[in-house]
Design a protein around this motif. Structure first.
Motif, mmCIF file in Angstrom:
data_model
loop_
_atom_site.group_PDB
_atom_site.id
_atom_site.type_symbol
_atom_site.label_atom_id
_atom_site.label_comp_id
_atom_site.label_asym_id
_atom_site.label_seq_id
_atom_site.Cartn_x
_atom_site.Cartn_y
_atom_site.Cartn_z
ATOM 1 N N SER A 69 25.231 18.003 -9.508
ATOM 2 C CA SER A 69 25.864 19.288 -9.855
ATOM 3 C C SER A 69 25.904 19.614 -11.378
ATOM 4 O O SER A 69 25.727 20.820 -11.971
ATOM 5 N N ILE A 70 25.377 18.766 -12.247
ATOM 6 C CA ILE A 70 25.053 18.920 -13.690
ATOM 7 C C ILE A 70 23.679 18.536 -14.201
ATOM 8 O O ILE A 70 23.322 19.326 -15.040
ATOM 9 N N TYR A 71 22.907 17.837 -13.362
ATOM 10 C CA TYR A 71 21.627 17.265 -14.170
ATOM 11 C C TYR A 71 20.635 17.792 -12.624
ATOM 12 O O TYR A 71 20.902 17.841 -11.452
ATOM 13 N N SER A 72 19.346 17.935 -13.406
ATOM 14 C CA SER A 72 18.182 18.167 -12.357
ATOM 15 C C SER A 72 17.451 17.327 -12.921
ATOM 16 O O SER A 72 17.090 16.716 -13.784
ATOM 17 N N LEU A 73 16.062 17.512 -11.880
ATOM 18 C CA LEU A 73 14.635 16.431 -12.433
ATOM 19 C C LEU A 73 13.670 17.666 -12.616
ATOM 20 O O LEU A 73 13.635 18.713 -11.930
ATOM 21 N N SER A 74 12.704 17.281 -13.368
ATOM 22 C CA SER A 74 11.761 18.272 -13.821
ATOM 23 C C SER A 74 10.325 17.194 -14.303
ATOM 24 O O SER A 74 10.722 16.001 -14.802
ATOM 25 N N THR A 75 9.050 17.427 -14.087
ATOM 26 C CA THR A 75 8.093 17.003 -14.411
ATOM 27 C C THR A 75 8.072 16.999 -15.946
ATOM 28 O O THR A 75 8.485 17.673 -16.631
ATOM 29 N N SER A 76 7.142 15.704 -16.449
ATOM 30 C CA SER A 76 7.071 15.778 -17.896
ATOM 31 C C SER A 76 6.216 16.549 -18.782
ATOM 32 O O SER A 76 6.294 17.562 -19.472
ATOM 33 N N PHE A 77 4.933 16.876 -18.144
ATOM 34 C CA PHE A 77 3.988 17.794 -18.684
ATOM 35 C C PHE A 77 2.855 18.233 -17.592
ATOM 36 O O PHE A 77 2.422 17.449 -16.621
ATOM 37 N N PRO A 78 2.899 19.474 -17.075
ATOM 38 C CA PRO A 78 3.859 20.579 -17.904
ATOM 39 C C PRO A 78 5.255 20.196 -17.296
ATOM 40 O O PRO A 78 5.591 19.708 -16.285
ATOM 41 N N GLU A 101 0.687 -1.251 0.064
ATOM 42 C CA GLU A 101 0.072 0.020 0.079
ATOM 43 C C GLU A 101 1.032 1.189 0.078
ATOM 44 O O GLU A 101 2.340 1.369 0.759
ATOM 45 N N GLU A 102 0.159 2.177 -0.487
ATOM 46 C CA GLU A 102 1.041 3.562 -0.493
ATOM 47 C C GLU A 102 2.190 3.510 -1.143
ATOM 48 O O GLU A 102 3.313 4.105 -0.769
ATOM 49 N N VAL A 103 2.175 3.104 -2.582
ATOM 50 C CA VAL A 103 3.324 2.864 -3.433
ATOM 51 C C VAL A 103 3.284 3.753 -4.798
ATOM 52 O O VAL A 103 2.005 3.375 -5.130
ATOM 53 N N VAL A 104 4.031 4.221 -5.131
ATOM 54 C CA VAL A 104 4.003 4.957 -6.331
ATOM 55 C C VAL A 104 5.367 4.390 -7.555
ATOM 56 O O VAL A 104 6.473 4.002 -6.638
ATOM 57 N N THR A 105 5.071 4.292 -8.590
ATOM 58 C CA THR A 105 6.074 3.938 -9.432
ATOM 59 C C THR A 105 6.655 5.136 -10.205
ATOM 60 O O THR A 105 5.902 5.833 -10.753
ATOM 61 N N ILE A 106 7.865 5.530 -10.037
ATOM 62 C CA ILE A 106 8.852 6.704 -10.660
ATOM 63 C C ILE A 106 9.381 6.106 -11.818
ATOM 64 O O ILE A 106 10.302 5.093 -11.602
ATOM 65 N N VAL A 155 14.738 4.423 -20.259
ATOM 66 C CA VAL A 155 13.816 4.920 -19.080
ATOM 67 C C VAL A 155 13.887 3.854 -18.087
ATOM 68 O O VAL A 155 13.737 2.779 -18.262
ATOM 69 N N LEU A 156 14.103 4.442 -16.869
ATOM 70 C CA LEU A 156 14.250 3.730 -15.675
ATOM 71 C C LEU A 156 13.299 3.806 -14.645
ATOM 72 O O LEU A 156 12.767 4.744 -14.470
ATOM 73 N N ARG A 157 12.606 2.721 -14.184
ATOM 74 C CA ARG A 157 11.592 2.716 -13.424
ATOM 75 C C ARG A 157 11.957 2.109 -11.929
ATOM 76 O O ARG A 157 12.585 1.044 -11.752
ATOM 77 N N ARG A 158 11.230 2.522 -10.891
ATOM 78 C CA ARG A 158 11.513 2.039 -9.635
ATOM 79 C C ARG A 158 10.146 2.092 -8.816
ATOM 80 O O ARG A 158 9.712 3.534 -8.913
ATOM 81 N N ARG A 159 9.913 1.526 -7.660
ATOM 82 C CA ARG A 159 8.822 1.618 -6.809
ATOM 83 C C ARG A 159 9.119 2.458 -5.421
ATOM 84 O O ARG A 159 10.528 1.930 -5.082
ATOM 85 N N PHE A 160 8.534 3.039 -4.901
ATOM 86 C CA PHE A 160 8.966 3.726 -3.618
ATOM 87 C C PHE A 160 7.677 4.008 -2.995
ATOM 88 O O PHE A 160 6.509 4.149 -3.536
ATOM 89 N N LEU A 161 7.831 3.985 -1.406
ATOM 90 C CA LEU A 161 6.622 4.398 -0.930
ATOM 91 C C LEU A 161 6.596 5.747 -0.845
ATOM 92 O O LEU A 161 7.476 6.685 -0.684
ATOM 93 N N LYS A 162 5.323 6.174 -0.552
ATOM 94 C CA LYS A 162 4.797 7.709 -0.861
ATOM 95 C C LYS A 162 5.620 8.461 0.327
ATOM 96 O O LYS A 162 5.804 9.755 0.481
ATOM 97 N N THR A 205 1.966 11.522 -5.874
ATOM 98 C CA THR A 205 0.928 10.692 -5.100
ATOM 99 C C THR A 205 0.710 9.484 -6.076
ATOM 100 O O THR A 205 -0.008 8.589 -5.670
ATOM 101 N N VAL A 206 0.826 9.719 -7.421
ATOM 102 C CA VAL A 206 0.615 8.583 -8.408
ATOM 103 C C VAL A 206 1.752 8.313 -8.997
ATOM 104 O O VAL A 206 2.736 9.071 -9.080
ATOM 105 N N ASP A 207 1.430 7.269 -9.821
ATOM 106 C CA ASP A 207 2.823 6.882 -10.884
ATOM 107 C C ASP A 207 3.206 8.213 -11.697
ATOM 108 O O ASP A 207 2.266 8.787 -12.212
ATOM 109 N N THR A 208 4.679 8.589 -11.819
ATOM 110 C CA THR A 208 4.925 9.692 -12.191
ATOM 111 C C THR A 208 6.123 9.457 -13.174
ATOM 112 O O THR A 208 6.879 8.542 -12.935
#
Length: 229
Positions: free
Chosen positions: A188-197, A148-153, A162-169, A215-218
């Motif tokens: 120091s070189i890379y960062s994370l951003s959401t896909s859309f928007p 329970e309370e698991v999301v796939t990122i 594309v790499l996928r992994r499950r985490f607890l919320k 809170t959902v698969d992202t």
């Protein structure tokens, strides 16, 4: 030996002639005539012996020349063998230098590029740089799909993988940065951003994944930071 054989043959051939002359001239032949005849025969034999001796000496004079020529031929053969051996050694040394200075570096570079390409495709580029691996916290154990309370990122990397992994919320949002560093993309070189928007993801150590809105698969994008002016 050849001279003695010739003299013997001459004596054998002269005996019949001598006997014939003696038989014909016995009635009128005196002691003086016999002595003169013998003297002529001995003189002829001496002359023949001299001729044979000179001829034999002349023939023997060619033998040293033939021996000398044979020695020269053997020396030439040895020189040719030695020259071929040196030439083969020089070619072998040249081939070894070519392999060591050209082929081997080229093969090592080719293998390095293939290895780098492989690790980028699998998302394990951190293996190419030990410095990125140091200081990275161990990721929490991946929960099961039925928990329970698991999301796939999913992380969409610049390499296209594309790499996928499950985490607890409830996991700290810092695990996202740790995961990104572990697969070879340093913060120091890379960062994370959401896909859309497309919005840069604000990760704070004290906030959970649920707190920053996951809170959902992202799907998140790993992007290279713009250089600072």
């Amino acid at each position: 030996m050849a001279a003695r054989g010739v003299v013997g043959i001459f004596l054998l051939s002269a005996l019949p002639f001598l006997c014939l002359e003696l038989r014909r001239g016995i009635p009128d032949l005196g002691i003086k005539d016999i002595i003169l005849l013998c003297g002529r025969i001995f003189l002829l034999l001496a002359l023949l012996t001299l001729i044979i001796s000179v001829t034999t000496s002349w023939l023997n004079s060619f033998k040293p020349s033939q021996v000398h020529l044979k020695d020269e031929e053997e020396k030439n053969v040895q020189r040719q063998k030695l020259a071929r051996k040196k030439q083969q050694e020089a070619q072998g040394e040249k081939a070894s230098r070519y392999v060591e200075n050209v082929l081997k570096p080229h093969q090592e570079m080719k293998l390095k590029k293939l290895e780098e390409r492989f690790y980028r495709m699998t998302g394990e580029t951190w293996k190419l740089s030990h410095g990125h691996k140091l200081g990275v916290s161990d990721l929490p154990e991946e929960p099961s799909e039925t928990a329970e309370e698991v999301v796939t990122i999913a992380l969409r990397c610049p390499s296209g993988s594309v790499l996928r992994r499950r985490f607890l919320k409830s996991c700290s949002s810092q695990v996202l940065l740790d995961w990104m560093v572990k697969i070879g993309y340093h913060t120091s070189i890379y960062s994370l951003s959401t896909s859309f928007p497309r919005i840069p993801l604000e990760v704070e150590g004290g906030c959970s994944l649920q707190d920053i809105g996951i809170t959902v698969d992202t799907i998140l994008n790993v992007e290279e930071k713009e250089p600072c002016n």
